[in-house]
Design a protein around this motif. Sequence first.
Motif, PDB file in Angstrom:
ATOM      1  N   MET A  56       0.838  -1.196   0.000  1.00 35.69           N
ATOM      2  CA  MET A  56       0.000   0.000   0.000  1.00 35.69           C
ATOM      3  C   MET A  56       0.875   1.250   0.000  1.00 35.69           C
ATOM      4  SD  MET A  56      -2.898   1.074   2.758  1.00 35.69           S
ATOM      5  CE  MET A  56      -2.611   2.713   3.356  1.00 35.69           C
ATOM      6  N   GLU A  57       0.448   2.277  -0.727  1.00 35.56           N
ATOM      7  CA  GLU A  57       1.163   3.556  -0.731  1.00 35.56           C
ATOM      8  C   GLU A  57       1.145   4.151   0.672  1.00 35.56           C
ATOM      9  OE1 GLU A  57      -0.055   6.341  -3.802  1.00 35.56           O
ATOM     10  OE2 GLU A  57      -1.141   4.702  -4.756  1.00 35.56           O
ATOM     11  N   ASN A  58       1.988   5.155   0.888  1.00 33.29           N
ATOM     12  CA  ASN A  58       1.952   5.832   2.179  1.00 33.29           C
ATOM     13  C   ASN A  58       0.583   6.464   2.389  1.00 33.29           C
ATOM     14  OD1 ASN A  58       4.574   5.167   2.805  1.00 33.29           O
ATOM     15  ND2 ASN A  58       5.417   7.093   2.068  1.00 33.29           N
ATOM     16  N   PRO A  59      -0.043   6.165   3.508  1.00 34.84           N
ATOM     17  CA  PRO A  59      -1.373   6.730   3.749  1.00 34.84           C
ATOM     18  C   PRO A  59      -1.293   8.200   4.126  1.00 34.84           C
ATOM     19  CG  PRO A  59      -0.639   5.485   5.651  1.00 34.84           C
ATOM     20  CD  PRO A  59       0.408   5.303   4.588  1.00 34.84           C
ATOM     21  N   ILE A  60      -2.324   8.932   3.787  1.00 31.89           N
ATOM     22  CA  ILE A  60      -2.421  10.328   4.226  1.00 31.89           C
ATOM     23  C   ILE A  60      -3.098  10.380   5.583  1.00 31.89           C
ATOM     24  CG2 ILE A  60      -3.476  12.569   3.717  1.00 31.89           C
ATOM     25  CD1 ILE A  60      -2.950  11.986   0.755  1.00 31.89           C
ATOM     26  N   VAL A  61      -4.042   9.479   5.799  1.00 36.62           N
ATOM     27  CA  VAL A  61      -4.784   9.432   7.058  1.00 36.62           C
ATOM     28  C   VAL A  61      -4.611   8.067   7.713  1.00 36.62           C
ATOM     29  CG1 VAL A  61      -7.065   9.594   8.143  1.00 36.62           C
ATOM     30  CG2 VAL A  61      -6.531  11.025   6.164  1.00 36.62           C
ATOM     31  N   SER A  62      -4.367   8.083   9.011  1.00 32.77           N
ATOM     32  CA  SER A  62      -4.385   6.854   9.812  1.00 32.77           C
ATOM     33  C   SER A  62      -5.643   6.905  10.666  1.00 32.77           C
ATOM     34  CB  SER A  62      -3.155   6.772  10.715  1.00 32.77           C
ATOM     35  OG  SER A  62      -1.985   6.642   9.947  1.00 32.77           O
ATOM     36  N   GLU A  97      -4.926   4.289   6.046  1.00 33.01           N
ATOM     37  CA  GLU A  97      -4.707   3.001   6.688  1.00 33.01           C
ATOM     38  C   GLU A  97      -5.661   2.969   7.872  1.00 33.01           C
ATOM     39  OE1 GLU A  97      -0.789   2.583   8.393  1.00 33.01           O
ATOM     40  OE2 GLU A  97      -1.016   4.368   9.630  1.00 33.01           O
ATOM     41  N   TRP A  98      -6.091   1.797   8.250  1.00 30.39           N
ATOM     42  CA  TRP A  98      -7.033   1.684   9.362  1.00 30.39           C
ATOM     43  C   TRP A  98      -6.422   0.766  10.400  1.00 30.39           C
ATOM     44  CZ3 TRP A  98     -12.678  -0.485   8.836  1.00 30.39           C
ATOM     45  CH2 TRP A  98     -13.412  -0.176   9.984  1.00 30.39           C
ATOM     46  N   ILE A  99      -6.115   1.336  11.545  1.00 34.08           N
ATOM     47  CA  ILE A  99      -5.528   0.581  12.645  1.00 34.08           C
ATOM     48  C   ILE A  99      -6.654   0.244  13.620  1.00 34.08           C
ATOM     49  CG2 ILE A  99      -3.817   0.573  14.491  1.00 34.08           C
ATOM     50  CD1 ILE A  99      -2.352   2.798  12.792  1.00 34.08           C
ATOM     51  N   GLY A 142      -2.334   2.983  18.932  1.00 41.43           N
ATOM     52  CA  GLY A 142      -2.622   3.193  17.511  1.00 41.43           C
ATOM     53  C   GLY A 142      -1.823   4.350  16.941  1.00 41.43           C
ATOM     54  N   ILE A 143      -1.714   5.423  17.702  1.00 38.14           N
ATOM     55  CA  ILE A 143      -0.934   6.588  17.259  1.00 38.14           C
ATOM     56  C   ILE A 143       0.520   6.187  17.026  1.00 38.14           C
ATOM     57  CG2 ILE A 143      -0.015   8.830  17.989  1.00 38.14           C
ATOM     58  CD1 ILE A 143      -2.746   9.274  19.435  1.00 38.14           C
ATOM     59  N   GLY A 171       0.288   7.704   8.820  1.00 41.20           N
ATOM     60  CA  GLY A 171      -0.352   8.771   8.074  1.00 41.20           C
ATOM     61  C   GLY A 171       0.088  10.158   8.502  1.00 41.20           C
ATOM     62  N   LYS A 172      -0.151  11.106   7.633  1.00 33.87           N
ATOM     63  CA  LYS A 172       0.125  12.519   7.913  1.00 33.87           C
ATOM     64  C   LYS A 172      -0.876  13.041   8.947  1.00 33.87           C
ATOM     65  CE  LYS A 172       0.416  16.881   5.360  1.00 33.87           C
ATOM     66  NZ  LYS A 172       0.322  17.498   4.019  1.00 33.87           N
ATOM     67  N   TYR A 173      -2.094  12.516   8.883  1.00 36.19           N
ATOM     68  CA  TYR A 173      -3.165  12.923   9.795  1.00 36.19           C
ATOM     69  C   TYR A 173      -3.709  11.708  10.529  1.00 36.19           C
ATOM     70  CZ  TYR A 173      -3.123  17.024   6.758  1.00 36.19           C
ATOM     71  OH  TYR A 173      -2.740  18.118   6.031  1.00 36.19           O
TER      72      TYR A 173
END
Length: 158
Positions: A1-7, A35-37, A79-80, A85-87
């Motif tokens: 997966m590409e680098n996510p913008i949002v986690s 991405e979804w953690i 999770g953090i 992600g950037k956000y």
Amino acid sequence: MENPIVSIITPVFNAKEVFKETYDSVMSQVFSMFEWIIIDDNSIDDSYEYIKKLVNGNDKIILLKNKTNLGTAQTRNLGIKKAKGKYIAFLDADDLWEKDKLEKQIKLTEAYKKAANSIMSNYIESKAIMLGVKPAEIRVRLSESYTIDDVNKVCEEL
């Protein structure tokens, strides 16, 4: 997966009965760079096993399980630490999102970021005039991401 913008970070505790709707609301997002953690907080209702089957093979999802129940705050903090992600976006296991939630949030965040950058640029120019230096002399000493306090500290050193 590409680098996510949002986690997206979702703590789960005994949410087996409601999680499918939450899953569907995230998977239907128009904005897909996330991405979804999902972190199971040691549920006793088979939530972890249910979610593991539900997300099987989805490379956007990172499923973790706490060895003991840590509570929502500590689970979010874990999770953090895993987030790339950037956000960060928090989502409870029983909450639902409209399909354009992330898209709207990113657009709004980016719009305010541009406004904040403009304000900071004006602030740096004002400080430079007060100090009798060029704004570039201040900017060169700042990291890529900075606050007003960082600007003030640099100005004190000049």
